[in-house]
Design a protein around this motif. Structure first.
Motif, PDB file in Angstrom:
ATOM      1  N   LEU A 411      14.484  -8.713 -11.371  1.00 39.54           N
ATOM      2  CA  LEU A 411      13.117  -9.203 -11.368  1.00 39.54           C
ATOM      3  C   LEU A 411      12.696  -9.787 -10.026  1.00 39.54           C
ATOM      4  N   TYR A 412      13.642 -10.255  -9.232  1.00 44.31           N
ATOM      5  CA  TYR A 412      13.347 -10.924  -7.959  1.00 44.31           C
ATOM      6  C   TYR A 412      12.511 -10.047  -7.031  1.00 44.31           C
ATOM      7  N   THR A 413      12.736  -8.724  -7.101  1.00 41.48           N
ATOM      8  CA  THR A 413      12.091  -7.827  -6.142  1.00 41.48           C
ATOM      9  C   THR A 413      10.593  -7.711  -6.356  1.00 41.48           C
ATOM     10  N   TYR A 414      10.126  -7.723  -7.608  1.00 45.27           N
ATOM     11  CA  TYR A 414       8.700  -7.468  -7.841  1.00 45.27           C
ATOM     12  C   TYR A 414       7.798  -8.556  -7.245  1.00 45.27           C
ATOM     13  N   PRO A 415       7.952  -9.836  -7.606  1.00 46.74           N
ATOM     14  CA  PRO A 415       7.113 -10.843  -6.941  1.00 46.74           C
ATOM     15  C   PRO A 415       7.371 -10.907  -5.446  1.00 46.74           C
ATOM     16  N   GLY A 416       8.588 -10.501  -5.023  1.00 48.51           N
ATOM     17  CA  GLY A 416       8.877 -10.460  -3.592  1.00 48.51           C
ATOM     18  C   GLY A 416       7.993  -9.466  -2.870  1.00 48.51           C
ATOM     19  N   ALA A 417       7.658  -8.350  -3.539  1.00 51.52           N
ATOM     20  CA  ALA A 417       6.758  -7.368  -2.932  1.00 51.52           C
ATOM     21  C   ALA A 417       5.375  -7.965  -2.721  1.00 51.52           C
ATOM     22  N   VAL A 448       2.823  -0.116  12.061  1.00 46.92           N
ATOM     23  CA  VAL A 448       4.057  -0.512  11.364  1.00 46.92           C
ATOM     24  C   VAL A 448       3.748  -1.595  10.336  1.00 46.92           C
ATOM     25  N   ILE A 449       2.900  -2.549  10.703  1.00 45.16           N
ATOM     26  CA  ILE A 449       2.516  -3.604   9.756  1.00 45.16           C
ATOM     27  C   ILE A 449       1.765  -2.999   8.575  1.00 45.16           C
ATOM     28  N   VAL A 450       0.880  -2.056   8.862  1.00 44.68           N
ATOM     29  CA  VAL A 450       0.094  -1.409   7.799  1.00 44.68           C
ATOM     30  C   VAL A 450       1.016  -0.657   6.843  1.00 44.68           C
ATOM     31  N   ILE A 451       2.013   0.050   7.394  1.00 47.93           N
ATOM     32  CA  ILE A 451       2.970   0.774   6.536  1.00 47.93           C
ATOM     33  C   ILE A 451       3.703  -0.206   5.629  1.00 47.93           C
ATOM     34  N   TYR A 452       4.133  -1.323   6.199  1.00 48.75           N
ATOM     35  CA  TYR A 452       4.847  -2.314   5.399  1.00 48.75           C
ATOM     36  C   TYR A 452       3.933  -2.913   4.324  1.00 48.75           C
ATOM     37  N   LEU A 453       2.677  -3.170   4.675  1.00 45.64           N
ATOM     38  CA  LEU A 453       1.721  -3.686   3.692  1.00 45.64           C
ATOM     39  C   LEU A 453       1.495  -2.674   2.577  1.00 45.64           C
ATOM     40  N   LEU A 454       1.260  -1.412   2.943  1.00 42.51           N
ATOM     41  CA  LEU A 454       1.004  -0.376   1.940  1.00 42.51           C
ATOM     42  C   LEU A 454       2.216  -0.158   1.040  1.00 42.51           C
ATOM     43  N   SER A 455       3.406  -0.250   1.617  1.00 43.02           N
ATOM     44  CA  SER A 455       4.612  -0.059   0.797  1.00 43.02           C
ATOM     45  C   SER A 455       4.725  -1.160  -0.243  1.00 43.02           C
ATOM     46  N   ASN A 456       4.368  -2.388   0.129  1.00 40.43           N
ATOM     47  CA  ASN A 456       4.423  -3.486  -0.839  1.00 40.43           C
ATOM     48  C   ASN A 456       3.317  -3.375  -1.878  1.00 40.43           C
ATOM     49  N   ILE A 457       2.152  -2.882  -1.473  1.00 34.38           N
ATOM     50  CA  ILE A 457       1.092  -2.636  -2.447  1.00 34.38           C
ATOM     51  C   ILE A 457       1.537  -1.562  -3.440  1.00 34.38           C
ATOM     52  N   PHE A 458       2.163  -0.499  -2.916  1.00 39.09           N
ATOM     53  CA  PHE A 458       2.685   0.564  -3.778  1.00 39.09           C
ATOM     54  C   PHE A 458       3.683   0.005  -4.787  1.00 39.09           C
ATOM     55  N   LEU A 459       4.611  -0.816  -4.311  1.00 37.14           N
ATOM     56  CA  LEU A 459       5.626  -1.384  -5.188  1.00 37.14           C
ATOM     57  C   LEU A 459       5.032  -2.371  -6.191  1.00 37.14           C
ATOM     58  N   ALA A 460       3.883  -2.955  -5.858  1.00 34.98           N
ATOM     59  CA  ALA A 460       3.244  -3.912  -6.763  1.00 34.98           C
ATOM     60  C   ALA A 460       2.377  -3.232  -7.819  1.00 34.98           C
ATOM     61  N   ILE A 461       1.837  -2.056  -7.505  1.00 35.31           N
ATOM     62  CA  ILE A 461       0.897  -1.388  -8.417  1.00 35.31           C
ATOM     63  C   ILE A 461       1.576  -0.377  -9.328  1.00 35.31           C
ATOM     64  N   THR A 462       2.459   0.442  -8.762  1.00 40.18           N
ATOM     65  CA  THR A 462       2.981   1.579  -9.529  1.00 40.18           C
ATOM     66  C   THR A 462       3.782   1.207 -10.783  1.00 40.18           C
ATOM     67  N   PRO A 463       4.433   0.025 -10.863  1.00 34.70           N
ATOM     68  CA  PRO A 463       5.098  -0.292 -12.133  1.00 34.70           C
ATOM     69  C   PRO A 463       4.144  -0.403 -13.318  1.00 34.70           C
ATOM     70  N   PHE A 464       2.834  -0.503 -13.063  1.00 30.58           N
ATOM     71  CA  PHE A 464       1.861  -0.536 -14.155  1.00 30.58           C
ATOM     72  C   PHE A 464       1.470   0.862 -14.626  1.00 30.58           C
ATOM     73  N   ILE A 465       1.885   1.909 -13.904  1.00 33.08           N
ATOM     74  CA  ILE A 465       1.566   3.280 -14.297  1.00 33.08           C
ATOM     75  C   ILE A 465       2.532   3.703 -15.398  1.00 33.08           C
ATOM     76  N   PRO A 466       2.024   4.119 -16.574  1.00 31.28           N
ATOM     77  CA  PRO A 466       2.917   4.467 -17.689  1.00 31.28           C
ATOM     78  C   PRO A 466       3.846   5.617 -17.325  1.00 31.28           C
ATOM     79  N   PRO A 467       5.122   5.523 -17.682  1.00 28.72           N
ATOM     80  CA  PRO A 467       6.056   6.628 -17.440  1.00 28.72           C
ATOM     81  C   PRO A 467       5.842   7.747 -18.445  1.00 28.72           C
TER      82      PRO A 467
END
Length: 538
Positions: A411-417, A448-467
């Protein structure tokens, strides 16, 4: 001597190497001192390049590379995609490292994200700090690596199916040992970090070369030939087989395996020549670990067939050793080295996270702050180590076996994103703002900062997409994982409201921490004053 009041909103100008606080006027220097604590470390206690490098290596290499490859393959159903995701994880790690290098070299103080969030998000004052504090206190535990330590101890002792409670019991001993060593014999704790970090590098190098031998056919089981049509996706009942949700959770687990690159940023106050040391140690450690991670995954697939890989769970490395070497060498002797790797991770997490907890306490923003800020009696944060150890043990023994436990330790990783996304967004703001005065010896490229920001946004949003398929295949609804992570940050917001708004109104006063730092002496003094709320603008 520089004065720094701990009410957040740090400026980037420095006096004697310490950030000046533009809100220091909020502190009434005539208010009575409730308590005063002093902090000072000899050079023999501080980390040099070697110590800082092994600190990062120890925190990065724990359970992940020895256990998560099975879950990654389950999620993707493809050998090639699994390995590529580890490459992507390394690239994202370097993007994050670049962001933290810029912040760390500009503000060489302990605390990591805490310090960087305070520099950017000055209003509402300390809100983001309290969010990060909730993550670190409630989720920054060592339970996952301690459990893996227990499982591998039993596996090396000849138990093919390690008992759940036996593994947890050994894990508790591991946590108690590490926290006690750092609290009572801090110099020996640092030496142990260095020794175990060297062991980890040796272990992974050994796995890589054993993998090359397996590719050449030197293996005790039939050669699996996993690299034929490596990017084919096998979607069966045994493999997860694609989908946005499973790919995102797979990447989230890989990011978790890479976590630890920020370890030196957490303890910069105890590092010799922090700017120079960080600039050398961090890229060296992260670059080396990334290469070893990718090659280790290649080695696993060279010796373990797909069915066994998908079902091996936390014992991937042990099965690899058995398949390559066979007999006792595979099932007992070599897993013992993995035990040392997990021990090193618990050692480093307890060392670095306790320093962050102590920083929260130094600034009087957590319950019983003066108690948890203390360095008594051995000039080490024994009380913060105690807090870290207690939370880790609770998480280790409270959940039932199965999905509930896996859910908690990851669980630590999700709020970390979310937190890291805020850090990246803050650095973009500092780069583009015309009113902020920001400078650092190292400047990250904006893309590079934008890529890192987008990667964290991706990791924060996609777990809400139903499998696809069963929405509760993991043993709980797919959306529970991100919801609980957000709830933890919400607890931080609730604590901020209580700490900053309600309690001062009820009590009529507030305890404010005032920090005095002398860079030439390496001495820091924290004074806690009781200040009337009429003097503090909230």
């Amino acid at each position: 001597m520089a004065v720094e009041a701990s009410e957040g909103g740090k400026d980037d100008s420095f006096v004697s190497g310490v950030a000046k606080d533009p809100l220091s006027s909020d502190v009434d220097s005539s208010a009575p001192i409730e308590e005063e604590q002093a902090f000072q470390f000899s050079d023999s206690r501080k980390l040099g390049v070697t110590g800082a490098t092994f600190l990062i290596i120890n925190k990065m290499i724990g359970t992940g590379v020895f256990s998560t490859p099975s879950g990654i393959f389950q999620s993707t159903g493809s050998v090639g995609i699994s390995i590529m995701l580890w490459v992507v994880g390394g690239i994202l790690t370097f993007c994050g490292l670049s962001v933290f290098l810029e912040f760390g070299l500009a503000i060489p103080r302990s605390g990591g994200e805490k310090v960087y969030l305070e520099r950017v998000y000055k209003k509402p004052k300390l809100l983001t700090t309290c969010m990060f504090m909730a993550q670190m206190v409630l989720l920054g535990f060592s339970a996952g690596n301690a459990l893996s330590f227990g499982k591998y101890v039993l596996f090396a002792s000849g138990h093919e199916s390690p008992g759940n409670w036996a593994s947890r019991g050994i894990g508790i001993v591991c946590i108690v040992f590490c926290c006690t060593l750092h609290a009572v014999l801090p110099k020996w704790g640092i030496r142990a970090n260095n020794i175990l970090g060297a062991f980890k590098v040796i272990i992974l190098v050994f796995i890589v070369f054993a993998g090359f031998a397996a590719l050449a056919g030197r293996i005790k089981v039939p050669k699996p030939h996993n690299f034929r049509n490596a990017f084919a996706i096998e979607i069966t009942k045994d493999y997860g087989g694609g989908g946005v949700y499973v790919y995102s959770t797979a990447l989230l687990n890989i990011v978790y395996s890479y976590k630890g690159w920020e370890a030196t940023n957490y303890v910069l106050g105890e590092v010799k020549n922090p700017r120079k040391t960080l600039k050398i140690a961090a890229p060296l450690a992260v670059g080396g670990v990334t290469i070893l991670y990718v090659l280790a995954n290649v080695a696993y697939f060279a010796a373990i067939d797909k069915t066994e890989m998908a079902t091996s769970e936390a014992l991937v490395a042990a099965i690899f050793f058995r398949n390559v070497f066979g007999g006792n060498a595979g099932s007992k002797a070599l897993p013992a080295f993995v035990v040392l790797s997990n021990l090193g991770n618990v050692m480093t997490v307890s060392f670095s996270h306790s320093r962050v907890l102590q920083e929260f306490a130094k600034e009087s923003i957590m319950p019983f702050s003066r108690f948890f800020a203390s360095n008594k009696p051995f000039n080490a944060p024994a009380t913060s180590l105690f807090l870290h150890g207690i939370v880790s043990i609770i998480v280790l023994i409270a959940p039932p076996p199965g999905p509930a436990y896996s859910f908690l330790v990851n669980l630590y990783t999700y709020p970390g994103a979310i937190i890291d996304g805020l850090v990246a967004a803050g650095l973009i703001y500092l780069h583009l703002s015309k009113t902020e005065q920001w400078s650092s010896p190292f400047r990250t490229w904006l893309p590079v900062i934008v890529i890192y920001l987008l990667s964290n946004i991706f990791l924060a949003i996609t777990p809400f997409i139903p499998p696809t398929g069963d929405l509760s295949a993991a043993g709980y609804p797919y959306y529970v994982f991100p919801v609980v992570g957000i709830a933890v940050l919400g607890l931080g917001i609730a604590w901020w409201y209580w700490f900053m708004k309600l309690w001062p109104r009820i009590a009529g006063h507030k305890i404010v921490a005032e920090r005095f730092v002398s860079e030439d002496e390496g001495r820091e003094v924290v004074r806690y004053r009781k200040v009337s709320t009429k003097r503090i603008t909230l």
